[in-house]
Design a protein around this motif. Structure first.
Motif, PDB file in Angstrom:
ATOM      1  N   GLN A  99     109.370  76.764  14.280  1.00 15.30           N
ATOM      2  CA  GLN A  99     108.604  77.518  13.287  1.00 15.30           C
ATOM      3  C   GLN A  99     107.238  77.927  13.848  1.00 15.30           C
ATOM      4  O   GLN A  99     106.536  77.124  14.444  1.00 15.30           O
ATOM      5  CB  GLN A  99     108.411  76.665  12.030  1.00 15.30           C
ATOM      6  CG  GLN A  99     107.607  77.337  10.932  1.00 15.30           C
ATOM      7  CD  GLN A  99     107.377  76.416   9.750  1.00 15.30           C
ATOM      8  OE1 GLN A  99     107.983  75.347   9.674  1.00 15.30           O
ATOM      9  NE2 GLN A  99     106.511  76.823   8.837  1.00 15.30           N
ATOM     10  N   GLY A 100     106.869  79.180  13.651  1.00 11.25           N
ATOM     11  CA  GLY A 100     105.552  79.669  14.056  1.00 11.25           C
ATOM     12  C   GLY A 100     105.475  80.206  15.473  1.00 11.25           C
ATOM     13  O   GLY A 100     104.506  80.895  15.814  1.00 11.25           O
ATOM     14  N   CYS A 101     106.478  79.934  16.311  1.00  9.04           N
ATOM     15  CA  CYS A 101     106.393  80.347  17.721  1.00  9.04           C
ATOM     16  C   CYS A 101     106.470  81.864  17.873  1.00  9.04           C
ATOM     17  O   CYS A 101     105.774  82.439  18.714  1.00  9.04           O
ATOM     18  CB  CYS A 101     107.496  79.687  18.540  1.00  9.04           C
ATOM     19  SG  CYS A 101     107.158  77.954  18.922  1.00  9.04           S
TER      20      CYS A 101
ATOM     21  N   GLY B 220     102.370  85.223  22.992  1.00  7.45           N
ATOM     22  CA  GLY B 220     101.300  86.021  23.582  1.00  7.45           C
ATOM     23  C   GLY B 220      99.929  85.625  23.094  1.00  7.45           C
ATOM     24  O   GLY B 220      98.918  86.144  23.583  1.00  7.45           O
ATOM     25  N   CYS B 221      99.859  84.730  22.139  1.00  3.13           N
ATOM     26  CA  CYS B 221      98.582  84.259  21.581  1.00  3.13           C
ATOM     27  C   CYS B 221      98.494  82.742  21.706  1.00  3.13           C
ATOM     28  O   CYS B 221      98.204  82.028  20.744  1.00  3.13           O
ATOM     29  CB  CYS B 221      98.445  84.687  20.125  1.00  3.13           C
ATOM     30  SG  CYS B 221      98.605  86.450  19.831  1.00  3.13           S
ATOM     31  N   GLY B 222      98.806  82.253  22.875  1.00  2.47           N
ATOM     32  CA  GLY B 222      98.815  80.821  23.139  1.00  2.47           C
ATOM     33  C   GLY B 222     100.193  80.291  23.462  1.00  2.47           C
ATOM     34  O   GLY B 222     100.333  79.261  24.110  1.00  2.47           O
ATOM     35  N   VAL B 223     101.234  80.985  22.997  1.00  5.39           N
ATOM     36  CA  VAL B 223     102.616  80.644  23.328  1.00  5.39           C
ATOM     37  C   VAL B 223     103.125  81.676  24.322  1.00  5.39           C
ATOM     38  O   VAL B 223     103.130  82.874  24.025  1.00  5.39           O
ATOM     39  CB  VAL B 223     103.511  80.627  22.077  1.00  5.39           C
ATOM     40  CG1 VAL B 223     104.958  80.343  22.459  1.00  5.39           C
ATOM     41  CG2 VAL B 223     103.011  79.588  21.074  1.00  5.39           C
ATOM     42  N   PHE B 224     103.551  81.212  25.505  1.00 10.81           N
ATOM     43  CA  PHE B 224     103.974  82.122  26.564  1.00 10.81           C
ATOM     44  C   PHE B 224     105.311  81.672  27.125  1.00 10.81           C
ATOM     45  O   PHE B 224     105.593  80.474  27.218  1.00 10.81           O
ATOM     46  CB  PHE B 224     102.933  82.168  27.687  1.00 10.81           C
ATOM     47  CG  PHE B 224     101.571  82.608  27.229  1.00 10.81           C
ATOM     48  CD1 PHE B 224     101.263  83.954  27.129  1.00 10.81           C
ATOM     49  CD2 PHE B 224     100.599  81.677  26.887  1.00 10.81           C
ATOM     50  CE1 PHE B 224     100.021  84.370  26.700  1.00 10.81           C
ATOM     51  CE2 PHE B 224      99.359  82.079  26.449  1.00 10.81           C
ATOM     52  CZ  PHE B 224      99.064  83.437  26.357  1.00 10.81           C
ATOM     53  N   TYR B 225     106.138  82.659  27.497  1.00  6.07           N
ATOM     54  CA  TYR B 225     107.427  82.379  28.122  1.00  6.07           C
ATOM     55  C   TYR B 225     107.316  82.692  29.607  1.00  6.07           C
ATOM     56  O   TYR B 225     106.971  83.807  29.992  1.00  6.07           O
ATOM     57  CB  TYR B 225     108.531  83.196  27.463  1.00  6.07           C
ATOM     58  CG  TYR B 225     108.814  82.718  26.065  1.00  6.07           C
ATOM     59  CD1 TYR B 225     109.780  81.737  25.829  1.00  6.07           C
ATOM     60  CD2 TYR B 225     108.086  83.198  24.987  1.00  6.07           C
ATOM     61  CE1 TYR B 225     110.017  81.270  24.548  1.00  6.07           C
ATOM     62  CE2 TYR B 225     108.317  82.735  23.700  1.00  6.07           C
ATOM     63  CZ  TYR B 225     109.282  81.769  23.485  1.00  6.07           C
ATOM     64  OH  TYR B 225     109.520  81.294  22.223  1.00  6.07           O
ATOM     65  N   GLY B 226     107.578  81.688  30.446  1.00  5.07           N
ATOM     66  CA  GLY B 226     107.328  81.834  31.868  1.00  5.07           C
ATOM     67  C   GLY B 226     105.901  81.416  32.186  1.00  5.07           C
ATOM     68  O   GLY B 226     105.152  80.920  31.333  1.00  5.07           O
TER      69      GLY B 226
ATOM     70  N   SER C  75      96.179  80.476  13.287  1.00  2.05           N
ATOM     71  CA  SER C  75      95.998  81.728  12.564  1.00  2.05           C
ATOM     72  C   SER C  75      96.172  82.909  13.516  1.00  2.05           C
ATOM     73  O   SER C  75      97.219  83.538  13.567  1.00  2.05           O
ATOM     74  CB  SER C  75      94.624  81.756  11.896  1.00  2.05           C
ATOM     75  OG  SER C  75      93.599  81.436  12.850  1.00  2.05           O
ATOM     76  N   ASP C  76      95.148  83.168  14.359  1.00  2.12           N
ATOM     77  CA  ASP C  76      95.276  84.268  15.309  1.00  2.12           C
ATOM     78  C   ASP C  76      95.677  83.795  16.696  1.00  2.12           C
ATOM     79  O   ASP C  76      95.996  84.599  17.563  1.00  2.12           O
ATOM     80  CB  ASP C  76      93.973  85.065  15.396  1.00  2.12           C
ATOM     81  CG  ASP C  76      92.809  84.217  15.881  1.00  2.12           C
ATOM     82  OD1 ASP C  76      92.920  82.979  15.823  1.00  2.12           O
ATOM     83  OD2 ASP C  76      91.793  84.793  16.317  1.00  2.12           O
TER      84      ASP C  76
END
Length: 558
Positions: A351-353, A358-364, A442-443
């Motif tokens: 949930q939330g990902c 791109g705002c703290g959650v990155f793939y790779g 939030s952001d």
């Protein structure tokens, strides 16, 4: 720390831990090149790397790096190896004493050393300047010759801004980043007649303005090739990872008119790796960016076309021709096709990902974000080699790195050498039996909810950075029914198509499919997109080369 001067000029950087020698080198360089180049001086490998990273972030160009071999903490070869990641096009010179010439010769293989100079270099008119003149001339004639840099204005926590920066960085396009919250960013917005409602804003070297650009438009405007020069080729390679680049190198070098089509940036997942240490011929490791850059230049040298930001949507057989269709409705055709589309990381369903990607959650690895992670607590989800390589790279500047692993330990999917390095790293910890249940913010990412899969207990932790490496899904959905795939979407080829001793349905030739040939004659697969592939860089490159050999065999019998 490094000395700074006029930022408008291309840089020659020199590093020596002896202050007297450092000043002497800089003095001789300024005497000859000071009017045309900015001379930057550092007195340790670490401070020189900091200077290079600052120059990179500002979009400045570095033409030549001179490094002393004998330096404490980090010798000249170790420094140049890391400098390659920042400025792969800079010419590299090692300053060494006569007793260290064997180390200098070894460095030719380790860091692609361009030259080594014996100390003392007096008189510079005979021993220093002629060498530098030749290297500067070669640099000016290379793909890294001075060009005005692209400017990107955006929000710090913005997925669109992050995507643009990652696209430019992975395609080796020099750019300068300006936060909309900084005075210079606001000045650029005002000059472009824009506001912060639609970002990122990209200002191209010719002064053009792009607002929220998509990859094809951005690629075309910053000088990347996006349009094929012909309608028909001998070989179309789809995908620019190690398998695709290997196929392009061997195809073009063996006389096939070859075009490689890549939807984002060459290198694939391997190109995002901070350090590959088990690739043959690189005992000290090589970054994915270095390997990709060398392979791309090698393919171009042999005459392969490389198209960037072109999304392929369909593959068709039209008589003897194999037709590749693009998202914009255009198409190209060839006698043969190699599918090297690779894989992409699976999305974390917590949930939330999705909202925070791109705002703290990155793939790779998202290496453009690494500089902002200095002194931070970082979480990495996954237990394979890519996760381990990212952990080692990010741990250099992070306060802590925590690997979240679903299984009991790392041994199931990570190479032994990486496990040893992680165990020895003081700021890396491993949490087994742990999954991410939710991401909060939030952001931008602020917290994670972690769940122990054995006890069921949950814990909420503060986190601004999470990098996800959780398995791979093949990039083959666009193929539809064009070729046979397994239940997970991986492409079937060769023996896998004739498991029951019969050729696949619709196969019209009187021979079985070649080893890497798909269910469509003349269409081959190489690398991670192939069912049951080894998922290693070396095997992908090898399959790319083997596929070209089979293309020749197919063409000879057609």
């Amino acid at each position: 720390m490094a000395q700074a001067a006029d930022t408008a000029r291309t840089v020659i950087l020199t590093v020596d831990d002896d202050p007297g020698v450092s000043r002497a080198v800089a003095r001789d360089l300024r005497r000859r090149y000071g009017e045309s180049y900015r001379i930057v001086r550092a007195e340790s490998g670490r401070s020189a790397l900091e200077a290079l990273r600052e120059l990179k972030l500002r979009g400045d160009l570095v033409a030549v790096i001179l490094a002393d071999y004998r330096m404490p903490q980090m010798n000249g070869i170790e420094f140049l190896e890391q400098a390659l990641d920042v400025y792969p096009g800079a010419r590299r010179v090692l300053l060494t004493a006569y007793a260290d010439t064997s180390a200098a010769i070894d460095a030719i293989n380790v860091v692609d050393l361009d030259h080594y100079l014996l100390k003392p270099w007096d008189p510079p008119e005979e021993k220093l300047y002629p060498v530098l003149d030749d290297l500067l001339e070669a640099w000016r004639g290379s793909a890294y010759r001075p060009v005005p840099s692209t400017k990107v204005v955006g929000h710090r926590w913005s997925a669109r801004s992050s995507n643009v920066r990652e696209f430019l960085a992975r395609n080796q396009v020099p750019y300068r980043w300006y936060s909309v919250e900084e005075p210079e960013g606001r000045r650029l917005l005002a000059a472009a007649g824009a506001d912060d409602a639609r970002l990122p804003l990209v200002i191209t070297p010719d002064g053009g303005v792009l607002v929220e650009p998509e990859a094809p438009e951005l690629a075309a405007r910053v000088g990347l090739a996006t349009t094929p020069t012909a309608d028909f080729y001998d070989l179309i390679v789809i995908g620019g990872g190690p398998a695709g680049l290997g196929a392009a190198v061997y195809g073009a070098s063996e006389g096939l008119r070859t075009v490689l089509v890549e939807r984002s940036a060459t290198g694939g997942q391997a190109g995002q790796s901070s350090r590959i240490e088990n690739y043959l011929g690189f005992p000290d490791g090589v970054s994915g960016a270095q390997l990709t850059d060398r392979a791309r230049r090698q393919a171009a040298k042999f005459g392969a076309e490389i198209l960037t930001a072109r999304e392929v949507t369909a593959l068709e057989a039209n008589g003897a021709a194999r037709v590749v269709r693009f998202a914009d409705g255009t198409a190209i055709a060839a006698h043969s096709v190699i599918l090297a589309t690779g894989v992409q990381y699976r999305q974390l369903e917590a949930q939330g990902c999705t909202d925070l990607t791109g705002c703290g959650v990155f793939y790779g690895s998202a290496l453009t974000e690494a500089a902002a992670c200095q002194g931070q607590d970082i979480y990495i989800v996954g237990g394979a080699n890519s996760a381990g390589q990212a952990a080692m790279y990010l741990s250099r500047g992070a306060k802590s790195v925590t690997l979240l692993v679903r299984g009991p330990d790392l041994s199931a999917s990570m190479s032994h050498y990486l496990i040893q390095q992680i165990n020895e790293a003081p700021n890396i910890s491993v949490r087994p039996h742990t999954v991410v249940e939710a991401a909060h913010g939030s952001d931008h990412l602020e917290q994670l909810t972690l769940r122990d899969t054995v006890t069921g207990q949950t814990e909420r932790v503060d986190a601004q950075w999470m990098f996800v490496f959780i398995g791979a899904a093949p990039l083959t959905d666009w193929l539809g029914d064009a070729v046979l795939r397994d239940e997970r979407g991986f492409i079937l080829a060769g023996p896998d198509l004739t498991a029951e001793g019969r050729p696949p349905a619709g196969w019209e030739l009187d021979r079985p499919p070649y080893h890497l040939e798909t269910s469509v004659p003349g269409v081959f697969v190489a690398g991670d997109a192939r069912a049951e592939s080894a998922k290693r860089v070396a095997s992908a490159v090898g399959e790319g080369a083997m596929a070209v050999m089979l293309v020749h065999r197919y063409l000879e019998q057609s």
